[in-house]
Design an enzyme around this catalytic site. Structure first.
Site, PDB file in Angstrom:
ATOM      1  N   THR A   1       0.827  -1.201   0.000  1.00 49.39           N
ATOM      2  CA  THR A   1       0.000   0.000   0.000  1.00 49.39           C
ATOM      3  C   THR A   1       0.865   1.255   0.000  1.00 49.39           C
ATOM      4  O   THR A   1       1.962   1.259   0.584  1.00 49.39           O
ATOM      5  CB  THR A   1      -0.940   0.030   1.228  1.00 49.39           C
ATOM      6  OG1 THR A   1      -1.276   1.387   1.526  1.00 49.39           O
ATOM      7  CG2 THR A   1      -0.311  -0.570   2.459  1.00 49.39           C
TER       8      THR A   1
ATOM      9  N   SER B   1      -1.054   3.358  10.515  1.00 53.20           N
ATOM     10  CA  SER B   1      -1.997   2.453  11.206  1.00 53.20           C
ATOM     11  C   SER B   1      -1.295   1.124  11.379  1.00 53.20           C
ATOM     12  O   SER B   1      -0.254   0.864  10.729  1.00 53.20           O
ATOM     13  CB  SER B   1      -3.272   2.232  10.376  1.00 53.20           C
ATOM     14  OG  SER B   1      -3.027   1.289   9.351  1.00 53.20           O
TER      15      SER B   1
ATOM     16  N   TYR C   1      -2.478  -1.759  10.415  1.00 55.20           N
ATOM     17  CA  TYR C   1      -2.607  -2.455   9.128  1.00 55.20           C
ATOM     18  C   TYR C   1      -1.455  -2.080   8.198  1.00 55.20           C
ATOM     19  O   TYR C   1      -0.787  -2.947   7.625  1.00 55.20           O
ATOM     20  CB  TYR C   1      -3.962  -2.122   8.483  1.00 55.20           C
ATOM     21  CG  TYR C   1      -3.940  -2.229   6.983  1.00 55.20           C
ATOM     22  CD1 TYR C   1      -3.857  -3.466   6.357  1.00 55.20           C
ATOM     23  CD2 TYR C   1      -3.971  -1.078   6.171  1.00 55.20           C
ATOM     24  CE1 TYR C   1      -3.811  -3.557   4.970  1.00 55.20           C
ATOM     25  CE2 TYR C   1      -3.922  -1.164   4.801  1.00 55.20           C
ATOM     26  CZ  TYR C   1      -3.840  -2.403   4.196  1.00 55.20           C
ATOM     27  OH  TYR C   1      -3.776  -2.498   2.836  1.00 55.20           O
ATOM     28  N   HIS C   2      -1.226  -0.766   8.048  1.00 52.74           N
ATOM     29  CA  HIS C   2      -0.158  -0.338   7.140  1.00 52.74           C
ATOM     30  C   HIS C   2       1.206  -0.827   7.633  1.00 52.74           C
ATOM     31  O   HIS C   2       2.097  -1.116   6.832  1.00 52.74           O
ATOM     32  CB  HIS C   2      -0.169   1.193   6.996  1.00 52.74           C
ATOM     33  CG  HIS C   2      -1.364   1.707   6.252  1.00 52.74           C
ATOM     34  ND1 HIS C   2      -2.435   2.310   6.882  1.00 52.74           N
ATOM     35  CD2 HIS C   2      -1.672   1.699   4.937  1.00 52.74           C
ATOM     36  CE1 HIS C   2      -3.343   2.647   5.980  1.00 52.74           C
ATOM     37  NE2 HIS C   2      -2.909   2.295   4.798  1.00 52.74           N
TER      38      HIS C   2
ATOM     39  N   LYS D   1       1.933  -4.178   6.415  1.00 48.35           N
ATOM     40  CA  LYS D   1       2.361  -4.163   5.004  1.00 48.35           C
ATOM     41  C   LYS D   1       3.858  -3.867   4.900  1.00 48.35           C
ATOM     42  O   LYS D   1       4.552  -4.404   4.041  1.00 48.35           O
ATOM     43  CB  LYS D   1       1.551  -3.123   4.224  1.00 48.35           C
ATOM     44  CG  LYS D   1       0.081  -3.462   4.072  1.00 48.35           C
ATOM     45  CD  LYS D   1      -0.106  -4.630   3.122  1.00 48.35           C
ATOM     46  CE  LYS D   1      -1.547  -4.813   2.737  1.00 48.35           C
ATOM     47  NZ  LYS D   1      -1.779  -5.991   1.893  1.00 48.35           N
TER      48      LYS D   1
HETATM   49  N1  NAD Z   1      -9.016  -2.079  -1.841  1.00 48.28           N
HETATM   50  C1  NAD Z   1      -8.100  -1.128  -1.710  1.00 48.28           C
HETATM   51  O1  NAD Z   1      -8.389   0.063  -1.807  1.00 48.28           O
HETATM   52  C2  NAD Z   1      -6.669  -1.503  -1.436  1.00 48.28           C
HETATM   53  C3  NAD Z   1      -5.691  -0.499  -1.467  1.00 48.28           C
HETATM   54  C4  NAD Z   1      -4.359  -0.836  -1.212  1.00 48.28           C
HETATM   55  C5  NAD Z   1      -4.016  -2.156  -0.964  1.00 48.28           C
HETATM   56  N2  NAD Z   1      -4.993  -3.114  -0.949  1.00 48.28           N
HETATM   57  C6  NAD Z   1      -4.586  -4.491  -0.663  1.00 48.28           C
HETATM   58  O2  NAD Z   1      -5.036  -5.319  -1.711  1.00 48.28           O
HETATM   59  C7  NAD Z   1      -5.420  -6.597  -1.201  1.00 48.28           C
HETATM   60  C8  NAD Z   1      -6.850  -6.907  -1.607  1.00 48.28           C
HETATM   61  O3  NAD Z   1      -7.690  -5.889  -1.076  1.00 48.28           O
HETATM   62  P1  NAD Z   1      -9.253  -6.009  -1.124  1.00 48.28           P
HETATM   63  O4  NAD Z   1      -9.799  -4.645  -1.035  1.00 48.28           O
HETATM   64  O5  NAD Z   1      -9.643  -6.907  -2.242  1.00 48.28           O
HETATM   65  O6  NAD Z   1      -9.513  -6.740   0.276  1.00 48.28           O
HETATM   66  P2  NAD Z   1     -10.541  -7.925   0.580  1.00 48.28           P
HETATM   67  O7  NAD Z   1     -10.635  -8.049   2.053  1.00 48.28           O
HETATM   68  O8  NAD Z   1     -11.799  -7.724  -0.153  1.00 48.28           O
HETATM   69  O9  NAD Z   1      -9.787  -9.183  -0.039  1.00 48.28           O
HETATM   70  C9  NAD Z   1      -8.875  -9.979   0.674  1.00 48.28           C
HETATM   71  C10 NAD Z   1      -9.384 -11.400   0.618  1.00 48.28           C
HETATM   72  O10 NAD Z   1      -8.431 -12.233   1.262  1.00 48.28           O
HETATM   73  C11 NAD Z   1      -9.113 -13.165   2.046  1.00 48.28           C
HETATM   74  N3  NAD Z   1      -8.219 -13.582   3.145  1.00 48.28           N
HETATM   75  C12 NAD Z   1      -7.676 -12.812   4.120  1.00 48.28           C
HETATM   76  N4  NAD Z   1      -6.955 -13.558   4.972  1.00 48.28           N
HETATM   77  C13 NAD Z   1      -7.007 -14.833   4.498  1.00 48.28           C
HETATM   78  C14 NAD Z   1      -6.482 -16.071   4.956  1.00 48.28           C
HETATM   79  N5  NAD Z   1      -5.771 -16.154   6.073  1.00 48.28           N
HETATM   80  N6  NAD Z   1      -6.724 -17.189   4.214  1.00 48.28           N
HETATM   81  C15 NAD Z   1      -7.480 -17.125   3.086  1.00 48.28           C
HETATM   82  N7  NAD Z   1      -8.024 -15.975   2.619  1.00 48.28           N
HETATM   83  C16 NAD Z   1      -7.800 -14.847   3.316  1.00 48.28           C
HETATM   84  C17 NAD Z   1     -10.340 -12.420   2.551  1.00 48.28           C
HETATM   85  O11 NAD Z   1     -11.378 -13.283   2.954  1.00 48.28           O
HETATM   86  C18 NAD Z   1     -10.718 -11.570   1.348  1.00 48.28           C
HETATM   87  O12 NAD Z   1     -11.651 -12.216   0.515  1.00 48.28           O
HETATM   88  C19 NAD Z   1      -5.217  -6.544   0.304  1.00 48.28           C
HETATM   89  O13 NAD Z   1      -3.975  -7.107   0.631  1.00 48.28           O
HETATM   90  C20 NAD Z   1      -5.221  -5.063   0.591  1.00 48.28           C
HETATM   91  O14 NAD Z   1      -4.471  -4.754   1.739  1.00 48.28           O
HETATM   92  C21 NAD Z   1      -6.299  -2.811  -1.169  1.00 48.28           C
END
Ligand code: NAD
Length: 382
Positions: free
Chosen positions: A144, A179, A181-182, A185
């Protein structure tokens, strides 16, 4: 290419699975429904229900004739993770499987521990599974932009050349998250960089900004294939939340002064960035970092964009500055580089009235399902 998507049920994982199969890649997905469970526990359900992952894959097969094998289980469990890698034999892995919400990670000790344990253990399992079952596979990991924080100097793409007392060395760009979370990462990036040096892994770490939107080439004509769409303070990203607030007639909640500036990206571009990274892999022994966003906006600018587009639709959108529950700079310098993905061929979809109107018209269909107390829960940072 054989691509394994970890977190394939998620907001980005499911659209990525369809997008890659539509372009001829073989895809398998793994997920444990953690995101769905946490939304339910915190009572912040998405705007509309979506089918489970098996049902989604069956629906996609019925329209595209593309089969996507599904693995349901927890990737922090080594036995499960090993089985997924052993059976799917991927050439590349897209690692999305993390707890992705900064506010969730700041809720309480339990949520903090879950975020730490989940995110770091999945990343470690991915590293060990690659070494064991597919050592030449390319890991595409979602990081991120929040890893960098908001330093008072330009943000480079992952690395910084440092001159010190007449000598020069290249380091990971200094990171200072805002945070827990960050921070996980940042720790992921450090883990990956360590094992790139030890085991010659090939890794692309995508420093992504907040994503907005829900329409992609694969789902635009079929609502059953849409990703889930959160609009709450915990799991909803800011622009998606503002769009729903505008439709609900609820003032757009700008935290504090609203000068907080970040890099944003349309979901279509997010998928393209991941695909471009897969199709142009990192070298063996390389940790390649791209900053994955297309435009920067302050929260005030986003609120103004949404107000303008909403008013064009006759919505009478208002903005309200509310107490900022987070600890963050509300007025700061922000100049991050983002040329790597453009050089690979990314053609950005910029934020315009048309995009916002399409989202608002769609959200209007679900207006009666909007629960207003999801908008501002005041998850406090301190
Ligand atoms: N959406 C955004 O704006 C954004 C921005 C920057 C980074 N990201 C990163 O991109 C990635 C995807 O984001 P997203 O918005 O699709 O999130 P999301 O929560 O919708 O998708 C993550 C998926 O991973 C699954 N998951 C988590 N832990 C797991 C585990 N231990 N075993 C199996 N499955 C597991 C969750 O159930 C979920 O379906 C994440 O790593 C997030 O940090 C997202």
């Amino acid at each position: 290419m054989r691509v394994l998507i970890l977190g394939g049920d998620g907001y980005l994982g499911w659209p990525t699975a369809m997008n890659l199969t539509a372009r001829g890649h073989w895809v398998a997905v793994a997920d444990n429904y953690l995101r769905r469970r946490l939304c339910r526990e915190e009572n912040v359900e998405p705007l509309f229900g979506v089918p489970n992952l098996h049902e989604r894959c069956a629906l996609w097969e019925s329209v595209s004739e593309k089969q996507i094998p599904v693995f349901i289980g927890d990737l922090t469990d080594w036995e499960f993770a090993a089985e997924v890698f052993r059976v799917s034999k991927p050439d590349a892995i897209v690692h999305y499987a993390e707890q992705p919400a900064a506010p969730y990670s700041m809720l309480n000790r339990r949520a903090a521990a879950l975020t730490l344990n989940n995110n770091l253990t999945v990343t470690a399992n991915v590293i060990f599974a690659v070494r064991e079952y597919c050592p030449d596979a390319h890991i595409v990991k979602l990081g991120t932009m929040g890893e960098y924080g908001t330093p008072d100097i330009d943000i480079e793409e992952g690395w910084l050349e440092v001159d010190h007392k007449g000598r020069r060395h290249k380091f990971l760009y200094p990171r200072q998250a805002s945070s827990l979370y960050h921070t996980t990462k940042i720790m992921d990036t450090d883990l990956l960089w360590f094992y790139v040096r030890m085991w010659n892994l090939r890794v692309t770490d995508l420093m992504q900004g907040p994503v907005y939107g829900l329409f992609t080439a694969e789902n635009e004509n079929d609502d059953r294939l849409l990703p889930f769409f959160n609009y709450d303070e915990i799991f909803g990203t800011v622009l998606n939340r503002f769009v729903v607030q505008a439709v609900a007639g609820y003032p757009l909640t700008v935290f504090g002064k609203g000068g907080q500036t970040r890099g944003y990206i349309n979901i279509k571009d997010s998928l393209n960035c991941v695909r471009l990274s897969l199709e142009n892999p990192a070298q063996t022994g390389e940790l390649r970092i791209f900053n994955q966003f297309t435009e920067t906006f302050s929260v005030n600018e986003l609120a103004e964009r949404v107000t303008h587009a909403g008013n064009e639709l006759g919505l009478n959108v208002k903005i309200q500055h509310v107490e900022n529950p987070r600890k963050e700079a509300e007025d700061h310098y922000y100049n991050p580089k983002h040329t790597g993905l453009l050089d690979l061929g990314l053609t950005p979809h910029c934020l315009d009235d048309k995009t916002l109107e399409q989202m608002m018209r769609f959200v209007m269909r679900y207006k009666d399902r909007i629960t207003q107390d999801q908008f501002y829960r005041q998850v406090k940072w301190a």
